[in-house]
Every structure is written in C-alpha cells, then in structure tokens.
Design a protein around this motif. Structure first.
Motif, PDB file in Angstrom:
ATOM      1  N   LEU A   1       0.825  -1.211   0.000  1.00 43.84           N
ATOM      2  CA  LEU A   1       0.000   0.000   0.000  1.00 43.84           C
ATOM      3  C   LEU A   1       0.858   1.260   0.000  1.00 43.84           C
ATOM      4  CD1 LEU A   1      -2.757  -0.972   2.588  1.00 43.84           C
ATOM      5  CD2 LEU A   1      -2.972  -0.906   0.105  1.00 43.84           C
ATOM      6  N   GLU A   2       2.106   1.144   0.444  1.00 47.10           N
ATOM      7  CA  GLU A   2       2.994   2.304   0.500  1.00 47.10           C
ATOM      8  C   GLU A   2       3.198   2.933  -0.870  1.00 47.10           C
ATOM      9  OE1 GLU A   2       6.617   1.114   2.423  1.00 47.10           O
ATOM     10  OE2 GLU A   2       5.684   1.066   4.401  1.00 47.10           O
ATOM     11  N   ARG A   3       3.051   2.153  -1.932  1.00 43.55           N
ATOM     12  CA  ARG A   3       3.281   2.689  -3.277  1.00 43.55           C
ATOM     13  C   ARG A   3       2.230   3.724  -3.678  1.00 43.55           C
ATOM     14  NH1 ARG A   3       1.707  -2.941  -5.856  1.00 43.55           N
ATOM     15  NH2 ARG A   3      -0.520  -2.641  -6.066  1.00 43.55           N
ATOM     16  N   TYR A   4       1.106   3.776  -2.969  1.00 45.09           N
ATOM     17  CA  TYR A   4       0.054   4.736  -3.286  1.00 45.09           C
ATOM     18  C   TYR A   4       0.298   6.114  -2.671  1.00 45.09           C
ATOM     19  CZ  TYR A   4      -2.686   0.900  -5.159  1.00 45.09           C
ATOM     20  OH  TYR A   4      -3.119  -0.159  -5.912  1.00 45.09           O
ATOM     21  N   PHE A   5       1.330   6.247  -1.850  1.00 41.41           N
ATOM     22  CA  PHE A   5       1.593   7.502  -1.166  1.00 41.41           C
ATOM     23  C   PHE A   5       2.910   8.091  -1.639  1.00 41.41           C
ATOM     24  CE2 PHE A   5      -0.900   4.838   1.698  1.00 41.41           C
ATOM     25  CZ  PHE A   5      -1.971   5.672   1.960  1.00 41.41           C
ATOM     26  N   THR A   6       2.912   9.404  -1.909  1.00 41.81           N
ATOM     27  CA  THR A   6       4.163  10.050  -2.284  1.00 41.81           C
ATOM     28  C   THR A   6       5.057  10.191  -1.058  1.00 41.81           C
ATOM     29  OG1 THR A   6       3.057  12.180  -2.040  1.00 41.81           O
ATOM     30  CG2 THR A   6       3.262  11.300  -4.270  1.00 41.81           C
ATOM     31  N   ASN A   7       4.473  10.586   0.059  1.00 47.55           N
ATOM     32  CA  ASN A   7       5.192  10.616   1.336  1.00 47.55           C
ATOM     33  C   ASN A   7       4.620   9.490   2.182  1.00 47.55           C
ATOM     34  OD1 ASN A   7       6.589  12.940   0.603  1.00 47.55           O
ATOM     35  ND2 ASN A   7       4.926  14.248   1.325  1.00 47.55           N
ATOM     36  N   VAL A   8       5.372   8.428   2.336  1.00 52.09           N
ATOM     37  CA  VAL A   8       4.877   7.276   3.069  1.00 52.09           C
ATOM     38  C   VAL A   8       4.693   7.659   4.531  1.00 52.09           C
ATOM     39  CG1 VAL A   8       5.334   4.897   3.728  1.00 52.09           C
ATOM     40  CG2 VAL A   8       6.039   5.710   1.482  1.00 52.09           C
TER      41      VAL A   8
ATOM     42  N   LEU B   1      -8.166  -3.116   0.731  1.00 50.87           N
ATOM     43  CA  LEU B   1      -7.464  -1.911   1.174  1.00 50.87           C
ATOM     44  C   LEU B   1      -6.976  -1.085  -0.015  1.00 50.87           C
ATOM     45  CD1 LEU B   1      -5.476  -3.435   4.165  1.00 50.87           C
ATOM     46  CD2 LEU B   1      -7.373  -1.817   4.316  1.00 50.87           C
ATOM     47  N   GLU B   2      -6.504  -1.748  -1.070  1.00 49.28           N
ATOM     48  CA  GLU B   2      -6.069  -1.020  -2.265  1.00 49.28           C
ATOM     49  C   GLU B   2      -7.238  -0.267  -2.897  1.00 49.28           C
ATOM     50  OE1 GLU B   2      -4.160  -3.980  -4.731  1.00 49.28           O
ATOM     51  OE2 GLU B   2      -2.188  -3.440  -3.953  1.00 49.28           O
ATOM     52  N   ARG B   3      -8.415  -0.902  -2.959  1.00 53.24           N
ATOM     53  CA  ARG B   3      -9.596  -0.225  -3.507  1.00 53.24           C
ATOM     54  C   ARG B   3      -9.950   0.994  -2.658  1.00 53.24           C
ATOM     55  NH1 ARG B   3     -11.499  -5.452  -4.319  1.00 53.24           N
ATOM     56  NH2 ARG B   3     -12.829  -5.342  -2.481  1.00 53.24           N
ATOM     57  N   GLN B   4      -9.846   0.861  -1.332  1.00 54.24           N
ATOM     58  CA  GLN B   4     -10.151   1.985  -0.446  1.00 54.24           C
ATOM     59  C   GLN B   4      -9.195   3.148  -0.688  1.00 54.24           C
ATOM     60  OE1 GLN B   4     -10.309   0.816   3.676  1.00 54.24           O
ATOM     61  NE2 GLN B   4     -11.841  -0.761   3.292  1.00 54.24           N
ATOM     62  N   VAL B   5      -7.902   2.845  -0.817  1.00 52.22           N
ATOM     63  CA  VAL B   5      -6.910   3.900  -1.038  1.00 52.22           C
ATOM     64  C   VAL B   5      -7.165   4.592  -2.377  1.00 52.22           C
ATOM     65  CG1 VAL B   5      -4.463   4.362  -1.446  1.00 52.22           C
ATOM     66  CG2 VAL B   5      -5.139   2.877   0.426  1.00 52.22           C
ATOM     67  N   ARG B   6      -7.404   3.811  -3.434  1.00 53.19           N
ATOM     68  CA  ARG B   6      -7.663   4.407  -4.751  1.00 53.19           C
ATOM     69  C   ARG B   6      -8.923   5.272  -4.720  1.00 53.19           C
ATOM     70  NH1 ARG B   6      -6.100  -0.764  -6.688  1.00 53.19           N
ATOM     71  NH2 ARG B   6      -8.278  -1.299  -7.030  1.00 53.19           N
ATOM     72  N   LYS B   7      -9.969   4.773  -4.073  1.00 50.29           N
ATOM     73  CA  LYS B   7     -11.229   5.513  -3.971  1.00 50.29           C
ATOM     74  C   LYS B   7     -11.016   6.817  -3.205  1.00 50.29           C
ATOM     75  CE  LYS B   7     -15.999   4.696  -2.483  1.00 50.29           C
ATOM     76  NZ  LYS B   7     -16.902   3.717  -1.865  1.00 50.29           N
ATOM     77  N   TYR B   8     -10.293   6.745  -2.107  1.00 47.38           N
ATOM     78  CA  TYR B   8     -10.024   7.931  -1.299  1.00 47.38           C
ATOM     79  C   TYR B   8      -9.221   8.958  -2.092  1.00 47.38           C
ATOM     80  CZ  TYR B   8      -8.026  10.903   2.299  1.00 47.38           C
ATOM     81  OH  TYR B   8      -7.629  11.982   3.032  1.00 47.38           O
TER      82      TYR B   8
END
Length: 188
Positions: A28-35, A85-92
């Motif tokens: 999931l860290e790959r979805y954030f620019t600043n982890v 969790l990946e779907r939640q992050v993308r949706k958010y």
C-alpha cells in the motif's frame, strides 16, 4: 513507513505468516508520495471449523483504512484484504483529487444538507437498556464530504466528526434511499 502490530487469536503468528502480511499489506505504501509513519493493526483469528478471520486497521492522518475478511485459507484471506485496502486507497485518493479540482470552481448555489425530522421513540420503563459495547475515539476535523468518504471506507452507516466549518460535532449517515444525511449539533 508502515509498521505492523500483528496479533493471533487461537493461532501462533509464524515468521512466514508475518512476512506474508507485511509483504502484501506493505504494498500500500506505493500509493503515497510521502509514506506515512503509521502502525497497521492486524488481527488474525482462527475458528474451530478451520476458517480464519483477518482484520486490518491502518489509521492515517485524514482517513482510517479498515478491512475484514473471513476465509478458509489464511493466505487467500490476506490477498483479499490487500485488494480491499487497495480499492479503499484508490477511492479515497480519487475523491480527494476530485474535491481539490471542484474547490477551485465557484458554485453559485451551494447545496444545503437535508436533516431528518426528529422522531420520538417510546420505551417501556420496565425495559432494561444494556450497552454491550463501548468505543472511544478522537474526532478529527473534516468537512461533511470527507466524513462520508470515511464512513464509506469503514463500511459503516454513520460517522461522527468535528465539522471544520462550524467547529461543532456533526454526524453523517446513510439514508434508506441510499443518499446521505447530515446532523449538526448546536449548543444551548
């Protein structure tokens, strides 16, 4: 960096299980620019019929990611949790980006939230009220759109938050017609 607190209920968390969870959920860290530096709370429970339940909660600054899955195969359950969790992050992230674009536009007639009429509920005085669960959490300042997003991500029917605009406690909820309602508190 995501740190993991993994607890097993009726199950010993082996290094193989720990590594699999950290590898999968850590993606999931790959979805954030600043982890973000957060603790991911993972609970794995096994039942007498050999099924497992995996719960993952990741509290971030603006949103809490949470997913739960039951499966006969522990590793398949972890894969399904990661997908949720990946779907939640993308949706958010999509909603946050859409909101930022929308805020730059001027809306001539902002929508006013619909509040439901107060309804009275009669209880017999002989009925005993039993509270079976209690939770405590801090109210984060946000607007109603962010609160609806948080409610959807958690899979709840309501969400309590500190309204950034009014600085009061408010509640968003899902109505029977699938739309959303907002309850704003006022001081007497």
């Amino acid at each position: 960096m995501i740190r993991f607190e993994i607890h097993g209920d009726n199950l010993t968390i082996t290094d193989a299980i720990r590594n699999y969870i950290e590898d999968k959920v850590g993606k999931l860290e790959r979805y954030f620019t600043n982890v973000p530096n957060v603790n991911a709370h993972v609970k794995v429970k096994t039942y007498a019929n050999s099924s497992t339940k995996i719960e993952v909660t990741i509290p971030l600054n603006d949103v809490t990611l949470r997913a739960e899955e039951r499966n006969d195969d522990l590793y398949a359950g972890i894969d399904l949790i990661t997908n949720k969790l990946e779907r939640q992050v993308r949706k958010y992230k999509t909603r946050v980006n859409r909101k930022k674009r929308k805020e730059s536009e001027h809306e001539p007639f902002p929508a006013t939230p619909e509040t439901p009429p107060e309804t009275a509920v009669d209880h017999d005085k002989d009925d005993e009220i039993e509270i079976i669960r209690s939770k405590q959490f801090s109210l984060k300042p946000m607007d109603s759109e962010e609160a609806v997003l948080q409610m959807d991500l958690l899979g709840h029917d309501f969400f309590i938050f500190n309204d950034r605009e009014t600085d009061g406690t408010s509640i968003v909820y899902r109505r029977k017609d699938g739309k959303y309602g907002l309850i704003e508190t006022v001081e007497n």
